[in-house]
Write a protein that holds these residues in place. Structure first.
Motif, short mmCIF file in Angstrom:
data_model
loop_
_atom_site.label_atom_id
_atom_site.label_comp_id
_atom_site.label_asym_id
_atom_site.label_seq_id
_atom_site.Cartn_x
_atom_site.Cartn_y
_atom_site.Cartn_z
N ALA A 129 0.84 -1.21 0.00
CA ALA A 129 0.00 0.00 0.00
C ALA A 129 0.87 1.25 0.00
CB ALA A 129 -0.93 -0.02 1.20
N ARG A 130 1.93 1.23 0.79
CA ARG A 130 2.84 2.37 0.84
C ARG A 130 3.53 2.60 -0.50
NH1 ARG A 130 5.99 0.76 4.73
NH2 ARG A 130 7.73 0.06 3.43
N ASN A 131 3.90 1.50 -1.17
CA ASN A 131 4.65 1.60 -2.42
C ASN A 131 3.79 1.92 -3.63
OD1 ASN A 131 6.90 0.92 -0.93
ND2 ASN A 131 6.98 -1.21 -1.63
N SER A 132 2.50 1.67 -3.55
CA SER A 132 1.63 1.81 -4.73
C SER A 132 1.35 3.28 -5.06
CB SER A 132 0.29 1.10 -4.48
OG SER A 132 0.49 -0.29 -4.32
N LYS A 133 1.27 3.58 -6.34
CA LYS A 133 0.89 4.91 -6.79
C LYS A 133 -0.60 5.15 -6.55
CE LYS A 133 4.90 6.16 -8.41
NZ LYS A 133 5.67 7.26 -7.76
N ARG A 134 -1.40 4.11 -6.73
CA ARG A 134 -2.82 4.17 -6.42
C ARG A 134 -3.23 2.86 -5.76
NH1 ARG A 134 -1.70 8.46 -7.87
NH2 ARG A 134 -2.84 9.96 -9.16
N ILE A 135 -4.14 2.97 -4.80
CA ILE A 135 -4.76 1.81 -4.18
C ILE A 135 -6.24 1.86 -4.56
CG2 ILE A 135 -5.24 0.57 -2.04
CD1 ILE A 135 -2.99 2.40 -0.78
N VAL A 136 -6.69 0.83 -5.23
CA VAL A 136 -8.09 0.77 -5.63
C VAL A 136 -8.81 -0.21 -4.72
CG1 VAL A 136 -9.71 0.23 -7.49
CG2 VAL A 136 -7.48 1.25 -8.03
N THR A 137 -10.00 0.17 -4.29
CA THR A 137 -10.85 -0.77 -3.58
C THR A 137 -12.26 -0.69 -4.16
OG1 THR A 137 -11.41 -1.68 -1.40
CG2 THR A 137 -11.55 0.74 -1.66
N VAL A 138 -13.16 -1.53 -3.67
CA VAL A 138 -14.39 -1.78 -4.42
C VAL A 138 -15.65 -1.19 -3.80
CG1 VAL A 138 -13.49 -3.85 -5.53
CG2 VAL A 138 -14.59 -4.06 -3.31
N SER A 139 -15.53 -0.49 -2.67
CA SER A 139 -16.69 0.14 -2.06
C SER A 139 -16.24 1.30 -1.19
CB SER A 139 -17.49 -0.87 -1.21
OG SER A 139 -16.70 -1.34 -0.13
N GLU A 140 -17.16 2.22 -0.95
CA GLU A 140 -16.86 3.34 -0.06
C GLU A 140 -16.59 2.83 1.36
OE1 GLU A 140 -16.31 6.39 -0.82
OE2 GLU A 140 -16.95 6.31 -2.93
N PHE A 141 -17.31 1.79 1.75
CA PHE A 141 -17.07 1.19 3.06
C PHE A 141 -15.62 0.75 3.20
CE2 PHE A 141 -16.33 -2.84 5.20
CZ PHE A 141 -16.63 -2.52 6.52
N GLU A 142 -15.12 0.03 2.18
CA GLU A 142 -13.76 -0.49 2.27
C GLU A 142 -12.74 0.63 2.16
OE1 GLU A 142 -11.72 -3.44 3.61
OE2 GLU A 142 -13.79 -3.81 2.99
N LYS A 143 -13.05 1.66 1.40
CA LYS A 143 -12.14 2.81 1.33
C LYS A 143 -11.95 3.42 2.71
CE LYS A 143 -11.59 7.43 -0.62
NZ LYS A 143 -12.21 8.51 -1.42
#
Length: 368
Positions: A129-143
């Motif tokens: 997560a620290r290394n990624s340029k973007r972290i994508v997740t699948v719901s507002e809850f999970e964000k």
């Protein structure tokens, strides 16, 4: 060969990249597998088969070397984890972080495979997560969940999953009859997609169904795909009616393409998971026009809206009462079916793929 959850999401994305993006070139890195027919190449999409190896070795060593050799501009890892040491800019899809949420890795719940997978993710994901340029997740809850546990809110994005276009109301009675015969479907049944993962809440579903049969003793069955018999018997021993096994059908694995033919024939779809980052089966049931029962926890209210009956999943009584509500109230069942059909149209795999292409471009523009 068996495809579930994150596998299906990745496949649906890959299948649509050529359709929604004629500009960029895509290389799909896959392990050598017996299932070679699930993906096909196109003008701007090439499949690169890498040597088989234990997954940590494949992901941490073989994959980054291959991506570097192919001179990729961006590496998108679609299933929670990614290489720890990778010189290529990362986009990582983190579907959930349940493995970081006060879980004992030595718990007796779940299989050894599930516990080892959670241990690997627990070690890998914070650094990825620290290394990624973007972290994508699948719901507002999970964000919100990822932001609270890991931070990185500025690079978190939500891209909803979709529902397959083959999940529709089916009017071809011959095709429905063939599926009924193939899977030995009873006349009236609840369809429940669960497994031995504790979060799928199978034990409370079985307790609720056992209570239903104690009260009604009617011809309503519970149909469960791809479930281990010994695990089922062990769970049933914890209910107050273990002989309810004679009203439970385990179909074995059902290919995703055939699921609509079963769902279309069920009395209701049951998905009372304890914890989901999205919950694709909710939409699959809705798209087939059947009433859906799901949980009032995590992402499920976000995905279901007002088109499903929401229950407290930890309570077998709550599950039982919801089943009885739908069975005893045809008007409610019809209303939920109509709302579900409309709700499912708000989610599509094409829309998901278009959002990813925009995200790739956003990352690429920052690098140039």
């Amino acid at each position: 060969i068996k495809k579930h959850g994150m596998d299906i999401v990745a496949l649906e994305l890959i299948r649509r990249l050529s359709k929604v993006d004629k500009h960029n070139q895509y290389i799909i890195f896959v392990k050598n597998d017996v299932d070679t027919g699930c993906l096909t190449e196109s003008d701007n999409l090439r499949i690169c088969t890498l040597p088989a190896a234990p997954y940590p070795v494949w992901e941490q060593v073989i994959l980054p070397l291959a991506a570097r050799r192919e001179k990729c501009d961006i590496l998108h890892c679609t299933s929670n984890t990614a290489p720890l040491l990778c010189k290529i800019p990362l986009v990582t899809t983190v579907h959930d972080i349940i493995y970081l949420e006060n879980i004992s890795l030595l718990s007796s719940q779940g299989s050894n495979y599930q516990r080892m997978g959670n241990m690997y993710r627990r070690f890998i994901v914070p650094t990825v997560a620290r290394n990624s340029k973007r972290i994508v997740t699948v719901s507002e809850f999970e964000k919100e969940n990822i932001s609270r546990v890991l931070g990185y809110e500025n690079k978190l994005r939500v891209i909803h999953n979709g529902v397959g276009s083959h999940f529709v109301k089916i009017t071809d009675q011959n095709a429905l009859n063939e599926a009924r015969k193939k899977y030995r479907l009873p006349e009236r049944f609840i369809f429940f997609i669960g497994n031995t993962d504790p979060k799928k809440n199978t034990i409370n579903v079985l307790k609720a169904f056992a209570q239903y049969q104690l009260k009604h003793n009617d011809d309503l069955w519970l149909v469960m795909p791809d479930f281990n018999e010994s695990a089922l018997l062990d769970m049933l021993s914890k209910t107050n009616k273990p002989d309810v096994r004679n009203k439970i059908l385990t179909t074995g694995y059902v290919p995703n393409a055939e699921l609509p033919y079963i769902i279309n024939q069920c009395t209701l779809m049951l998905y009372p998971s304890l914890r989901e980052s999205f919950g694709i089966p909710i939409l699959e049931g809705m798209a087939c026009g059947v009433p859906v029962i799901t949980s009032n926890t995590s992402s499920m209210p976000e995905i279901a809206g007002d088109a499903a009956l929401l229950i407290a999943p930890v309570s077998p009584d709550s599950i039982l009462q919801a089943i009885e509500q739908i069975i005893d109230n045809p008007t409610l069942a019809t209303e939920l079916s109509a709302k579900g059909l409309q709700r499912a149209t708000q989610f599509s795999w094409d829309k998901m793929a278009e959002s990813y292409v925009k995200l790739y471009q956003e990352v690429y523009n920052e690098l140039t």
